[in-house]
Design a protein around this motif. Structure first.
Motif, PDB file in Angstrom:
ATOM      1  N   ILE A  97      69.303  54.159  -1.512  1.00 22.95           N
ATOM      2  CA  ILE A  97      69.940  55.464  -1.296  1.00 22.95           C
ATOM      3  C   ILE A  97      70.129  56.184  -2.632  1.00 22.95           C
ATOM      4  O   ILE A  97      69.869  57.377  -2.748  1.00 22.95           O
ATOM      5  CB  ILE A  97      71.292  55.304  -0.551  1.00 22.95           C
ATOM      6  CG1 ILE A  97      71.085  54.708   0.846  1.00 22.95           C
ATOM      7  CG2 ILE A  97      72.054  56.632  -0.505  1.00 22.95           C
ATOM      8  CD1 ILE A  97      70.291  55.545   1.801  1.00 22.95           C
TER       9      ILE A  97
ATOM     10  N   GLN B  88      67.047  58.078  -3.753  1.00 23.36           N
ATOM     11  CA  GLN B  88      66.549  59.115  -2.845  1.00 23.36           C
ATOM     12  C   GLN B  88      65.635  58.607  -1.725  1.00 23.36           C
ATOM     13  O   GLN B  88      64.798  59.345  -1.213  1.00 23.36           O
ATOM     14  CB  GLN B  88      65.841  60.250  -3.598  1.00 23.36           C
ATOM     15  CG  GLN B  88      66.771  61.119  -4.419  1.00 23.36           C
ATOM     16  CD  GLN B  88      67.182  60.463  -5.722  1.00 23.36           C
ATOM     17  OE1 GLN B  88      66.341  59.986  -6.464  1.00 23.36           O
ATOM     18  NE2 GLN B  88      68.475  60.423  -5.983  1.00 23.36           N
ATOM     19  N   TYR B  89      65.785  57.350  -1.339  1.00 20.23           N
ATOM     20  CA  TYR B  89      65.090  56.877  -0.140  1.00 20.23           C
ATOM     21  C   TYR B  89      65.895  57.362   1.058  1.00 20.23           C
ATOM     22  O   TYR B  89      67.125  57.369   1.034  1.00 20.23           O
ATOM     23  CB  TYR B  89      64.991  55.350  -0.130  1.00 20.23           C
ATOM     24  CG  TYR B  89      63.917  54.838  -1.050  1.00 20.23           C
ATOM     25  CD1 TYR B  89      62.707  54.358  -0.551  1.00 20.23           C
ATOM     26  CD2 TYR B  89      64.092  54.845  -2.428  1.00 20.23           C
ATOM     27  CE1 TYR B  89      61.713  53.901  -1.393  1.00 20.23           C
ATOM     28  CE2 TYR B  89      63.095  54.388  -3.281  1.00 20.23           C
ATOM     29  CZ  TYR B  89      61.914  53.924  -2.759  1.00 20.23           C
ATOM     30  OH  TYR B  89      60.930  53.482  -3.595  1.00 20.23           O
ATOM     31  N   LEU B  90      65.184  57.765   2.101  1.00 20.31           N
ATOM     32  CA  LEU B  90      65.826  58.300   3.298  1.00 20.31           C
ATOM     33  C   LEU B  90      65.608  57.355   4.472  1.00 20.31           C
ATOM     34  O   LEU B  90      64.511  56.809   4.648  1.00 20.31           O
ATOM     35  CB  LEU B  90      65.235  59.674   3.635  1.00 20.31           C
ATOM     36  CG  LEU B  90      65.374  60.731   2.543  1.00 20.31           C
ATOM     37  CD1 LEU B  90      64.609  61.987   2.941  1.00 20.31           C
ATOM     38  CD2 LEU B  90      66.828  61.037   2.266  1.00 20.31           C
ATOM     39  N   ILE B  91      66.634  57.202   5.277  1.00 16.03           N
ATOM     40  CA  ILE B  91      66.535  56.348   6.461  1.00 16.03           C
ATOM     41  C   ILE B  91      65.665  57.077   7.485  1.00 16.03           C
ATOM     42  O   ILE B  91      65.917  58.232   7.830  1.00 16.03           O
ATOM     43  CB  ILE B  91      67.924  56.032   7.031  1.00 16.03           C
ATOM     44  CG1 ILE B  91      68.729  55.229   6.000  1.00 16.03           C
ATOM     45  CG2 ILE B  91      67.808  55.273   8.350  1.00 16.03           C
ATOM     46  CD1 ILE B  91      70.194  55.061   6.333  1.00 16.03           C
ATOM     47  N   THR B  92      64.630  56.389   7.953  1.00 16.08           N
ATOM     48  CA  THR B  92      63.706  56.999   8.915  1.00 16.08           C
ATOM     49  C   THR B  92      63.796  56.364  10.291  1.00 16.08           C
ATOM     50  O   THR B  92      63.347  56.945  11.275  1.00 16.08           O
ATOM     51  CB  THR B  92      62.253  56.878   8.411  1.00 16.08           C
ATOM     52  OG1 THR B  92      61.945  55.502   8.189  1.00 16.08           O
ATOM     53  CG2 THR B  92      62.067  57.668   7.119  1.00 16.08           C
TER      54      THR B  92
ATOM     55  N   LEU C 160      63.304  52.803   5.603  1.00 18.42           N
ATOM     56  CA  LEU C 160      63.505  53.925   4.693  1.00 18.42           C
ATOM     57  C   LEU C 160      62.178  54.314   4.059  1.00 18.42           C
ATOM     58  O   LEU C 160      61.258  53.489   3.987  1.00 18.42           O
ATOM     59  CB  LEU C 160      64.499  53.556   3.572  1.00 18.42           C
ATOM     60  CG  LEU C 160      65.911  53.193   4.018  1.00 18.42           C
ATOM     61  CD1 LEU C 160      66.056  51.700   4.154  1.00 18.42           C
ATOM     62  CD2 LEU C 160      66.926  53.711   3.025  1.00 18.42           C
TER      63      LEU C 160
ATOM     64  N   LYS D  31      60.358  57.155   0.881  1.00 15.62           N
ATOM     65  CA  LYS D  31      60.544  58.130  -0.192  1.00 15.62           C
ATOM     66  C   LYS D  31      59.191  58.764  -0.487  1.00 15.62           C
ATOM     67  O   LYS D  31      58.188  58.063  -0.658  1.00 15.62           O
ATOM     68  CB  LYS D  31      61.076  57.454  -1.448  1.00 15.62           C
ATOM     69  CG  LYS D  31      61.264  58.419  -2.617  1.00 15.62           C
ATOM     70  CD  LYS D  31      61.824  57.724  -3.819  1.00 15.62           C
ATOM     71  CE  LYS D  31      62.023  58.722  -4.967  1.00 15.62           C
ATOM     72  NZ  LYS D  31      62.629  58.071  -6.131  1.00 15.62           N
TER      73      LYS D  31
END
Length: 155
Positions: A125, A128-132, A148, A150
């Protein structure tokens, strides 16, 4: 200050397999040690990146990943031995993997983790990794699996 070195390899050798198996035994979050079969299955016959982190010449951590699709790199597994934590190795390995993957032309890095690994989740997090996706475990919130990704596409 400790001397820290990261080595990047793209091919699995018998010696490297042995090193990764032994190091995996020093990482309590890994439920079971790696096996040569698992390593070969995941890393052979495809573009892969094997990162090794050394502290004062001693193997302290690793990060493994491989091509999942044309422009997608999958960050499969990593860890830092207990004695070498809090030195920034996980962050350094993550940054190295992202830079390498971007230079190889990948546009996206994907990774999976679980609620029971808060240090890994926080690292992702923060970077800048996003939960997908969320795969719920009906038995336990702690075992929910998080996917996740990015974007590492350069402008």
């Amino acid at each position: 200050m400790y001397s820290i070195e990261i080595k990047a390899l793209t091919a699995l050798t018998p010696e490297l397999t042995t090193q990764l198996i032994e190091l995996s035994k020093q990482i309590p979050e890994l439920d079971r040690p790696l096996t040569s079969e698992t390593l070969a299955e995941r890393l052979s016959d495809k573009t892969s990146l094997i990162l090794l982190a050394y502290v004062e010449g001693e193997l302290a951590g690793f990060k493994l990943g491989y091509e999942q699709a044309d422009a997608v790199f999958y960050s499969w597994l990593g860890g830092v031995a207990t004695d070498f934590r809090r030195l920034g190795l996980a962050q350094s390995l993550l940054e190295y993997q992202e830079t390498w993957a971007s230079r190889q032309g990948y546009k996206l890095i994907q990774v999976k983790t679980m609620n029971r690994f808060p240090a890994m989740l926080n690292l992702l997090i923060r970077n800048q990794y996003l939960i997908t996706e969320l795969k719920a475990d009906p038995q336990s919130l702690i075992n929910h699996k998080l996917h996740l990704s990015k974007s590492i596409a350069t402008a």
